[in-house]
Design a protein around this motif. Sequence first.
Motif, PDB file in Angstrom:
ATOM      1  N   ASN B  55       0.808  -1.226   0.000  1.00  0.00           N
ATOM      2  CA  ASN B  55       0.000   0.000   0.000  1.00  0.00           C
ATOM      3  C   ASN B  55       0.839   1.274   0.000  1.00  0.00           C
ATOM      4  O   ASN B  55       0.309   2.369  -0.028  1.00  0.00           O
ATOM      5  CB  ASN B  55      -0.947   0.010   1.199  1.00  0.00           C
ATOM      6  N   ASN B  56       2.154   1.111   0.047  1.00  0.00           N
ATOM      7  CA  ASN B  56       3.019   2.287   0.008  1.00  0.00           C
ATOM      8  C   ASN B  56       3.547   2.586  -1.389  1.00  0.00           C
ATOM      9  O   ASN B  56       4.531   3.293  -1.564  1.00  0.00           O
ATOM     10  CB  ASN B  56       4.185   2.126   0.984  1.00  0.00           C
ATOM     11  N   LEU B  57       2.877   1.999  -2.390  1.00  0.00           N
ATOM     12  CA  LEU B  57       3.167   2.352  -3.784  1.00  0.00           C
ATOM     13  C   LEU B  57       1.896   2.956  -4.359  1.00  0.00           C
ATOM     14  O   LEU B  57       0.795   2.620  -3.919  1.00  0.00           O
ATOM     15  CB  LEU B  57       3.546   1.092  -4.576  1.00  0.00           C
ATOM     16  N   THR B  58       2.049   3.842  -5.346  1.00  0.00           N
ATOM     17  CA  THR B  58       0.848   4.393  -5.981  1.00  0.00           C
ATOM     18  C   THR B  58       0.030   3.268  -6.597  1.00  0.00           C
ATOM     19  O   THR B  58       0.569   2.248  -7.006  1.00  0.00           O
ATOM     20  CB  THR B  58       1.224   5.409  -7.079  1.00  0.00           C
ATOM     21  N   GLU B  59      -1.276   3.475  -6.676  1.00  0.00           N
ATOM     22  CA  GLU B  59      -2.176   2.461  -7.246  1.00  0.00           C
ATOM     23  C   GLU B  59      -1.833   2.180  -8.712  1.00  0.00           C
ATOM     24  O   GLU B  59      -1.533   3.118  -9.453  1.00  0.00           O
ATOM     25  CB  GLU B  59      -3.614   3.005  -7.231  1.00  0.00           C
ATOM     26  N   PRO B  60      -1.907   0.919  -9.146  1.00  0.00           N
ATOM     27  CA  PRO B  60      -1.691   0.650 -10.572  1.00  0.00           C
ATOM     28  C   PRO B  60      -2.791   1.263 -11.448  1.00  0.00           C
ATOM     29  O   PRO B  60      -3.951   1.265 -11.065  1.00  0.00           O
ATOM     30  CB  PRO B  60      -1.734  -0.882 -10.659  1.00  0.00           C
ATOM     31  N   SER B  61      -2.404   1.786 -12.586  1.00  0.00           N
ATOM     32  CA  SER B  61      -3.383   2.331 -13.527  1.00  0.00           C
ATOM     33  C   SER B  61      -4.100   1.182 -14.227  1.00  0.00           C
ATOM     34  O   SER B  61      -3.670   0.028 -14.156  1.00  0.00           O
ATOM     35  CB  SER B  61      -2.681   3.191 -14.565  1.00  0.00           C
ATOM     36  N   VAL B  62      -5.159   1.515 -14.953  1.00  0.00           N
ATOM     37  CA  VAL B  62      -5.890   0.495 -15.704  1.00  0.00           C
ATOM     38  C   VAL B  62      -4.948  -0.186 -16.705  1.00  0.00           C
ATOM     39  O   VAL B  62      -4.960  -1.399 -16.882  1.00  0.00           O
ATOM     40  CB  VAL B  62      -7.079   1.137 -16.447  1.00  0.00           C
ATOM     41  N   LEU B  63      -4.091   0.631 -17.345  1.00  0.00           N
ATOM     42  CA  LEU B  63      -3.157   0.074 -18.333  1.00  0.00           C
ATOM     43  C   LEU B  63      -2.149  -0.865 -17.682  1.00  0.00           C
ATOM     44  O   LEU B  63      -1.838  -1.929 -18.213  1.00  0.00           O
ATOM     45  CB  LEU B  63      -2.415   1.196 -19.047  1.00  0.00           C
ATOM     46  N   GLU B  64      -1.653  -0.453 -16.514  1.00  0.00           N
ATOM     47  CA  GLU B  64      -0.699  -1.334 -15.828  1.00  0.00           C
ATOM     48  C   GLU B  64      -1.377  -2.646 -15.439  1.00  0.00           C
ATOM     49  O   GLU B  64      -0.806  -3.728 -15.630  1.00  0.00           O
ATOM     50  CB  GLU B  64      -0.114  -0.656 -14.580  1.00  0.00           C
ATOM     51  N   GLU B  65      -2.597  -2.542 -14.931  1.00  0.00           N
ATOM     52  CA  GLU B  65      -3.348  -3.763 -14.573  1.00  0.00           C
ATOM     53  C   GLU B  65      -3.430  -4.703 -15.773  1.00  0.00           C
ATOM     54  O   GLU B  65      -3.287  -5.917 -15.648  1.00  0.00           O
ATOM     55  CB  GLU B  65      -4.789  -3.414 -14.149  1.00  0.00           C
ATOM     56  N   CYS B  81       8.558   0.258 -13.506  1.00  0.00           N
ATOM     57  CA  CYS B  81       8.639   1.535 -14.224  1.00  0.00           C
ATOM     58  C   CYS B  81       7.382   2.367 -14.016  1.00  0.00           C
ATOM     59  O   CYS B  81       7.304   3.498 -14.469  1.00  0.00           O
ATOM     60  CB  CYS B  81       8.917   1.311 -15.714  1.00  0.00           C
ATOM     61  N   GLN B  82       6.368   1.793 -13.380  1.00  0.00           N
ATOM     62  CA  GLN B  82       5.126   2.529 -13.167  1.00  0.00           C
ATOM     63  C   GLN B  82       4.900   2.866 -11.692  1.00  0.00           C
ATOM     64  O   GLN B  82       4.414   3.952 -11.369  1.00  0.00           O
ATOM     65  CB  GLN B  82       3.938   1.713 -13.685  1.00  0.00           C
ATOM     66  N   ALA B  83       5.228   1.940 -10.821  1.00  0.00           N
ATOM     67  CA  ALA B  83       4.918   2.136  -9.406  1.00  0.00           C
ATOM     68  C   ALA B  83       5.788   3.244  -8.815  1.00  0.00           C
ATOM     69  O   ALA B  83       7.008   3.219  -8.934  1.00  0.00           O
ATOM     70  CB  ALA B  83       5.143   0.834  -8.649  1.00  0.00           C
TER      71      ALA B  83
END
Lengths: 431, 94
Positions: B55-65, B81-83
Amino acid sequence: MSEHDCNAIEIAPGVHWIGALDPGLRSFDMILRTANGTTYNAYAVRGSDGVAIIDTVKAEFADEFFARLAHVARLEEIRVIVLNHLEPDHTGALPELLRRAPQARLIISKRAPAMLKALLKPTDDALDVEVVDTGDEVSLGDRRLRFLNTPYLHWPDTQCTYLVEQQVLFSGDVFGCHHCDLRLFNDRVGEFRFSFDYYYAHIMRPFKSHVRDALKLIEPLPLTLIAPAHGPILRERPRRYVTRYRELSSSGEGFDRPFEANDQPASLIVFYLSAYGSTTRMAEAVQAGAEAVPGLRVSLYDLEGSEIAPFIDLIEEADALAFGSPTVNGDAVKPIWDLLSSLGGISLRGKIGAAFGSYGWSGEAVPMIEDRLRGLKMRVPVSGLRLQLTPTAAELDACRAFGRQIAEAMTGTSNTSVSAERVIDFAELSP
Amino acid sequence: MAKAKVTFQDIDQTVNVPAGIRVIDVSEKIGAGIIYGCREGDCGTCMMHVVEGWNNLTEPSVLEEKVLRENMASRHDRLACQAQIIGDCTVKPA
Ligand SMILES: Cc1cc2nc3c(=O)[nH]c(=O)nc-3n(C[C@H](O)[C@H](O)[C@H](O)COP(=O)(O)O)c2cc1C
Ligand code: FES
Ligand SMILES: [Fe+2]
Ligand SMILES: [Fe+2]
């Protein structure tokens, strides 16, 4: 080869080679040479409940593949197509095979779906695949295919397929080599051991730790035959090729072997070049500084005095590399770049890198080498040391300190215990 | 500026970082084993496993999911490269 020559060749009961011969090929993937071409091996496995195709061939050879296939199976009998590896030398005939046998189910490894999409660029997005992992099986009625996930041999998607009842391993590029010989079987073809080792050295060696992981899955299997995706089919003493991979992948374990558990001292190699001796004196001081730290072996080499090839094994086994170059015309000197562009066959990940050198007014060489070291996935924990023209005594002290810092980064700071958590600040990392 | 600690389990190294930085930007500097290709959240090469501090990383985007799904990510895998790091966490190559 005319199509009526294109027979299928039985390699085990109900298992046929339906690949293609490419005797004219001399250079493969831009990085490999071959003195007698290669083969693209594809296979058909017949079970009581349908036929499995294992891999295909390079696109130009699709006709040969389909001609051989026609000798052993009708297209509508094909139930599954297994792709052990997505590289185009094995998937070139896949689009046509999918058109001709639309009922067949594609079976690929877990890292393959996204790559397969990028490879085929399907327009409708509706590529139907079944993803398998180690231990998963597909039944052909009276016989089963079992899968071994063997990533990075030599792409992320690579896997091996084992025909359980016949003890046949379809190994993909693993255990393959570029050697084209119509006699097909290892006990009949000409000498190919050098091609086998050469293929390993250029294709598999960069992924040595993955080779060892794969061997853990392969070694326990009973094997009557190994059917790789290139070169001879290994039916006579197949296990000796597994043993050979074990031997080849066991030397020079580098970073994945912790220093403490190692009877060899940690090794630092200092390479340098120098036109007027300043960088030489720096290199000698770096060596002296590093050597003052116990538990280390430091080697010093002037690149002007050697070819590059003999250093490759040394570099693979080293724990840290330092490069000294003067700045000449705004760049490091060519032998450094020649060396740093010859290391594609080995993994440098996690090794420690460092750069130093004497310069006249602009001093580009050191930061350029450091960028290259990072590009090669090395760590550069001690920032580079440049000094202008002739080193003073104080500057040589700085070189010794630089050597000592590299040594300490290698061994872990000598006065903290190895298990202590190491914390550094992001701002301290070199740019 | 807010700070966080990110630990790279494979090389046993912890780094104090400014909050908001992407994991890949730290891991490549420190020489941790996370590899990467596109750096744009496309290829899935940089997949990593979050050992602690999910929970200490930004939420994954729809694209990352989507990329994670396509690459058969397991639970608590992310793209380095996204988190972005917003609190203490521990990661390792997937
Ligand atoms: C031996 C070999 C090694 C490769 N290594 C990588 C790699 O490390 N990273 C990557 O993204 N692609 C890698 N590739 C994939 C190529 O970049 C990809 O196949 C590309 O489409 C080839 O372009 P070309 O058709 O212009 O040769 C590799 C391909 C080969 C044949
Ligand atoms: S590097 Fe390609 S998805 Fe992260
Ligand atoms: Fe390949
Ligand atoms: Fe291949």
